[in-house]
Design an enzyme around this catalytic site. Structure first.
Site, short mmCIF file in Angstrom:
data_model
loop_
_atom_site.label_atom_id
_atom_site.label_comp_id
_atom_site.label_asym_id
_atom_site.label_seq_id
_atom_site.Cartn_x
_atom_site.Cartn_y
_atom_site.Cartn_z
N LYS A 19 -0.63 4.76 4.63
CA LYS A 19 -1.40 3.74 5.20
C LYS A 19 -0.81 3.44 6.57
O LYS A 19 0.44 3.19 6.63
CB LYS A 19 -1.52 2.34 4.51
CG LYS A 19 -2.61 1.39 5.22
CD LYS A 19 -2.79 0.44 4.06
CE LYS A 19 -3.89 -0.64 4.91
NZ LYS A 19 -5.19 0.07 5.17
N HIS A 29 0.86 -1.14 0.14
CA HIS A 29 -0.05 -0.06 -0.09
C HIS A 29 0.76 1.33 -0.03
O HIS A 29 2.11 1.27 0.22
CB HIS A 29 -1.08 0.00 1.32
CG HIS A 29 -2.06 -0.87 1.16
ND1 HIS A 29 -2.02 -2.13 1.35
CD2 HIS A 29 -3.27 -0.54 0.61
CE1 HIS A 29 -3.35 -2.77 1.36
NE2 HIS A 29 -4.26 -1.88 0.94
#
EC number: 1.17.1.8
Length: 268
Positions: free
Chosen positions: A160, A156
């Site tokens: 995040k 990600h």
């Protein structure tokens, strides 16, 4: 028309959700938008914040003041915020779609308790493709059984804050359940140093955080002489937003209870 509210409306995902609601062709409409009470954007038009032009919905800093203006709330925020929003919706008898990740086991119990009073769709990932992958993972785990090593790799963007991702953990849960294992007992989160030989029953997790990766997930089933990989790659947050709006529409007329995207998509 299904009246939808978005909380966290001034954030990246919030703006995507607003856009997805406005793309439903009249099946749904944004009737409330909420963000932090200390946001300097409170009072701004939600459509303009999302780059869609004026839609006549001002950004509010207080969910309690707009509970009469929507049928279902979509919440992709933070566990501490979502839990407060659940109580507001519970009191007002408003349905919820929850895409927030990072809940503890105890917090998930609170969510399940609230679902006794209101209908809630709670999912780690609202992508149709990811939820199809969950179905495939269940099948793969049952067929391949204990003859393979299982590893889950996810990537990600750098912003995040939780790891592994909620989607990766859900994938691990699906695989573990199919094999009759308890993920809490067999999960291995990262490896370093002299780890020794791999125990066959473990399910490994590897996490990457880099750049602007929207979300990549691969589950590897590795045997002697062959391996099977089930992969999903998201290129836009709009796939999650559209799935969440689909869930909000699906909730119409549903009784109180805790649902997920497998229910929404008819995959059970």
């Amino acid at each position: 028309m299904r009246r939808i509210a978005v909380v966290g409306a001034a954030g990246r995902m919030g703006k995507n959700l607003i856009e997805a609601v406005q793309q439903t062709g009249g099946a749904a409409g944004l009737t409330a938008a909420v963000d932090r009470p200390d946001s300097t954007l409170v009072g701004a038009d939600a459509g303009e914040l999302a780059g869609l032009g004026r839609i006549g919905v001002p950004l509010s800093g207080d969910l309690g003041k707009v509970c009469e203006e929507f049928d279902v709330l979509i919440d992709f925020t933070h566990p501490s915020v979502t839990l407060k929003n659940i109580e507001q919706c519970r009191k007002a008898r408003r349905a919820m779609v929850i895409g927030t990740t990072g809940f503890s086991a105890d917090e998930k119990l609170l969510l399940a308790e609230a679902a006794k009073d209101i209908p809630i769709v709670f999912a780690a990932n609202f992508s149709v493709g990811v939820n199809l992958c969950l179905k495939l993972l269940d099948t793969a785990a049952r067929v391949l059984g204990d003859e393979v090593d299982i590893e889950i790799i996810e990537a990600h963007h750098r912003h995040k804050v939780d790891a592994p991702s909620g989607t990766a953990l859900r994938m691990g849960e699906v695989v573990a359940q199919a094999l009759g294992r308890d993920l809490r007992e067999v999960a291995v989160y990262g490896r370093e140093g002299q780890t020794g030989a791999r125990a066959r029953e473990t399910i490994g997790f590897a996490t990457v955080r880099a750049g602007d990766v929207v979300g990549d997930h691969t589950v590897l089933f590795a045997a002697e002489g062959e391996r099977v990989e089930i992969t999903h790659k998201a290129s836009s947050r709009m796939t999650f937003a559209r799935g969440a709006v689909r869930a909000a529409l699906w909730l119409e007329g549903k009784e109180s209870g805790l649902y997920d995207m497998q229910d929404v998509l008819g995959l059970r």
